[in-house]
Design a protein around this motif. Structure first.
Motif, mmCIF file in Angstrom:
data_model
loop_
_atom_site.group_PDB
_atom_site.id
_atom_site.type_symbol
_atom_site.label_atom_id
_atom_site.label_comp_id
_atom_site.label_asym_id
_atom_site.label_seq_id
_atom_site.Cartn_x
_atom_site.Cartn_y
_atom_site.Cartn_z
ATOM 1 N N ASP A 94 0.121 -64.744 11.806
ATOM 2 C CA ASP A 94 -0.253 -65.976 12.495
ATOM 3 C C ASP A 94 -1.053 -66.882 11.551
ATOM 4 N N GLU A 95 -2.234 -67.339 11.959
ATOM 5 C CA GLU A 95 -3.066 -68.212 11.130
ATOM 6 C C GLU A 95 -4.442 -67.583 10.963
ATOM 7 N N PRO A 96 -4.610 -66.706 9.989
ATOM 8 C CA PRO A 96 -5.917 -66.053 9.811
ATOM 9 C C PRO A 96 -6.982 -67.045 9.384
ATOM 10 N N LYS A 97 -8.190 -66.845 9.906
ATOM 11 C CA LYS A 97 -9.299 -67.725 9.556
ATOM 12 C C LYS A 97 -10.126 -67.181 8.392
ATOM 13 N N TRP A 98 -9.859 -65.938 8.031
ATOM 14 C CA TRP A 98 -10.562 -65.357 6.890
ATOM 15 C C TRP A 98 -9.732 -64.218 6.323
ATOM 16 N N SER A 99 -9.795 -64.027 5.005
ATOM 17 C CA SER A 99 -9.027 -62.976 4.339
ATOM 18 C C SER A 99 -9.924 -62.249 3.341
ATOM 19 N N PHE A 100 -9.622 -60.985 3.135
ATOM 20 C CA PHE A 100 -10.285 -60.246 2.063
ATOM 21 C C PHE A 100 -9.353 -59.162 1.540
ATOM 22 N N LYS A 101 -9.603 -58.744 0.309
ATOM 23 C CA LYS A 101 -8.809 -57.702 -0.325
ATOM 24 C C LYS A 101 -9.580 -56.392 -0.331
ATOM 25 N N ALA A 102 -8.855 -55.299 -0.123
ATOM 26 C CA ALA A 102 -9.402 -53.953 -0.282
ATOM 27 C C ALA A 102 -8.622 -53.284 -1.404
ATOM 28 N N ILE A 103 -9.310 -52.980 -2.503
ATOM 29 C CA ILE A 103 -8.670 -52.416 -3.693
ATOM 30 C C ILE A 103 -9.119 -50.967 -3.847
ATOM 31 N N GLY A 104 -8.162 -50.040 -3.906
ATOM 32 C CA GLY A 104 -8.472 -48.634 -4.057
ATOM 33 C C GLY A 104 -8.639 -48.227 -5.506
ATOM 34 N N HIS A 105 -9.670 -47.449 -5.764
ATOM 35 C CA HIS A 105 -9.935 -46.889 -7.092
ATOM 36 C C HIS A 105 -10.140 -45.383 -6.939
ATOM 37 N N LEU A 157 -5.620 -57.721 2.808
ATOM 38 C CA LEU A 157 -4.726 -57.466 1.689
ATOM 39 C C LEU A 157 -5.166 -56.166 1.022
ATOM 40 N N VAL A 158 -4.245 -55.249 0.842
ATOM 41 C CA VAL A 158 -4.573 -53.919 0.328
ATOM 42 C C VAL A 158 -3.753 -53.623 -0.910
ATOM 43 N N GLY A 159 -4.437 -53.168 -1.955
ATOM 44 C CA GLY A 159 -3.765 -52.789 -3.194
ATOM 45 C C GLY A 159 -4.503 -51.660 -3.879
ATOM 46 N N SER A 160 -4.011 -51.257 -5.036
ATOM 47 C CA SER A 160 -4.621 -50.169 -5.790
ATOM 48 C C SER A 160 -4.483 -50.469 -7.278
ATOM 49 N N VAL A 161 -5.403 -49.924 -8.068
ATOM 50 C CA VAL A 161 -5.351 -50.136 -9.521
ATOM 51 C C VAL A 161 -4.967 -48.864 -10.272
ATOM 52 N N ASP A 162 -4.833 -47.730 -9.566
ATOM 53 C CA ASP A 162 -4.518 -46.494 -10.289
ATOM 54 C C ASP A 162 -3.438 -45.682 -9.587
ATOM 55 N N LYS A 175 -3.719 -48.806 9.483
ATOM 56 C CA LYS A 175 -3.464 -47.875 8.390
ATOM 57 C C LYS A 175 -2.402 -48.491 7.495
ATOM 58 N N VAL A 176 -2.757 -48.748 6.250
ATOM 59 C CA VAL A 176 -1.821 -49.377 5.319
ATOM 60 C C VAL A 176 -1.990 -48.738 3.946
ATOM 61 N N ASP A 177 -0.875 -48.482 3.279
ATOM 62 C CA ASP A 177 -0.902 -47.851 1.965
ATOM 63 C C ASP A 177 -1.352 -48.832 0.896
ATOM 64 N N ALA A 178 -2.152 -48.341 -0.035
ATOM 65 C CA ALA A 178 -2.570 -49.118 -1.205
ATOM 66 C C ALA A 178 -1.723 -48.642 -2.386
ATOM 67 N N ILE A 179 -0.800 -49.484 -2.822
ATOM 68 C CA ILE A 179 0.190 -49.114 -3.831
ATOM 69 C C ILE A 179 -0.078 -49.893 -5.114
ATOM 70 N N PRO A 180 -0.141 -49.217 -6.258
ATOM 71 C CA PRO A 180 -0.353 -49.938 -7.530
ATOM 72 C C PRO A 180 0.765 -50.951 -7.790
ATOM 73 N N ARG A 182 1.394 -53.606 -6.082
ATOM 74 C CA ARG A 182 1.902 -54.229 -4.860
ATOM 75 C C ARG A 182 0.742 -54.543 -3.931
ATOM 76 N N MET A 183 0.873 -55.662 -3.216
ATOM 77 C CA MET A 183 -0.172 -56.066 -2.274
ATOM 78 C C MET A 183 0.411 -56.078 -0.859
ATOM 79 N N ASN A 184 -0.064 -55.170 -0.030
ATOM 80 C CA ASN A 184 0.354 -55.137 1.377
ATOM 81 C C ASN A 184 -0.652 -55.906 2.232
ATOM 82 N N GLN A 185 -0.178 -56.426 3.354
ATOM 83 C CA GLN A 185 -1.079 -57.190 4.218
ATOM 84 C C GLN A 185 -0.887 -56.800 5.677
ATOM 85 N N LEU A 186 -1.981 -56.877 6.406
ATOM 86 C CA LEU A 186 -1.977 -56.617 7.842
ATOM 87 C C LEU A 186 -2.991 -57.534 8.512
#
Length: 236
Positions: A94-105, A157-162, A175-180, A182-186
């Motif tokens: 839809d139209e999100p009013k705020w976004s943030f990224k979660a990066i797995g290490h 937005l969910v991603g991973s660096v390793d 529940k969303v996978d963090a894939i090196p 690739r950026m997934n969103q929910l």
């Protein structure tokens, strides 16, 4: 605070209004249908085993063949509508009013977001020891919580660096996978303020169970103050 009690046989309360309630209702319907099917099968087995002619009277029964073909088709058709609706709502940004990224290490989470001046800010969230957080939940609390506004549509937005990780918050039905690479969103939103806990749900290494997720939802007015505080700490 929303924490699941050990040994609980039910889902805990959700803070994702609408979608969370629909998913719980769908789960209850699935359990009712499963009990109905199990009961029907057991009744048929009892009737066949207790019959004088055993299974012979059912061997060439066209009616029985129609029943065990048509009824499963009807059940699957009935379940398709709420399942497709829930799947659409869970992935409709839809139209999100705020976004943030979660990066797995290995083995912690970092969060990236923008301030009001469109400056990129980030925080690293590590497992908190009992000496750092008095009264904290063991293996669930962190030294720096991610803070988000309550009653606001948010895009995650969910991603991973390793390696593969998994960002899971049961109270948000998320529940969303963090894939090196690739950026997934929910999308999600919390209908009230509070603290939700989660953990990495992917076996990502030896310290897999030591990278918890904590998101604290606060009113929008206080959230703006928190953003300013983080900005001053990192850019001031």
């Amino acid at each position: 605070m929303l924490v699941v009690l050990y040994g609980s046989k039910f889902f805990h309360d959700v803070v994702y209004a609408g979608v969370g309630d629909d998913l719980q209702n769908f789960f209850h319907y699935m359990m009712l249908i499963s009990v109905f099917i199990l009961s029907l099968v057991l009744i048929m087995m009892y009737r066949i085993s207790s019959s004088v002619y055993k299974y012979r009277s059912y061997k060439k029964s066209e009616l029985l063949e129609w029943v065990w073909t048509v009824i499963p088709m009807i059940i699957l058709g009935v379940l398709w509508f709420p399942s497709a609706s829930n799947l659409y709502l869970m992935n409709h940004v839809d139209e999100p009013k705020w976004s943030f990224k979660a990066i797995g290490h290995q083995w912690y989470w970092s969060y990236e977001f923008l301030s009001k001046d469109h400056e990129q800010l980030s925080i690293d969230s590590y497992l908190a020891s009992s000496s750092e957080e008095t009264g904290s939940y063991r293996l669930l609390d962190v030294d720096q919580r991610m803070v988000a506004p309550a009653k606001t549509q948010i895009r995650l937005l969910v991603g991973s660096v390793d390696v593969l990780h998994s960002f899971a918050l049961p109270a948000l039905m998320l529940k969303v996978d963090a894939i090196p690479g690739r950026m997934n969103q929910l999308p999600f939103s919390a209908h009230r303020a509070g603290v939700v806990y989660g953990q990495c749900s992917e076996i990502c290494g030896v310290n897999h169970s030591f990278m918890p997720i904590v998101v604290e939802f606060i009113p929008m007015k206080e959230f703006a103050q928190w953003l300013s505080k983080v900005r001053d700490q990192q850019l001031g």
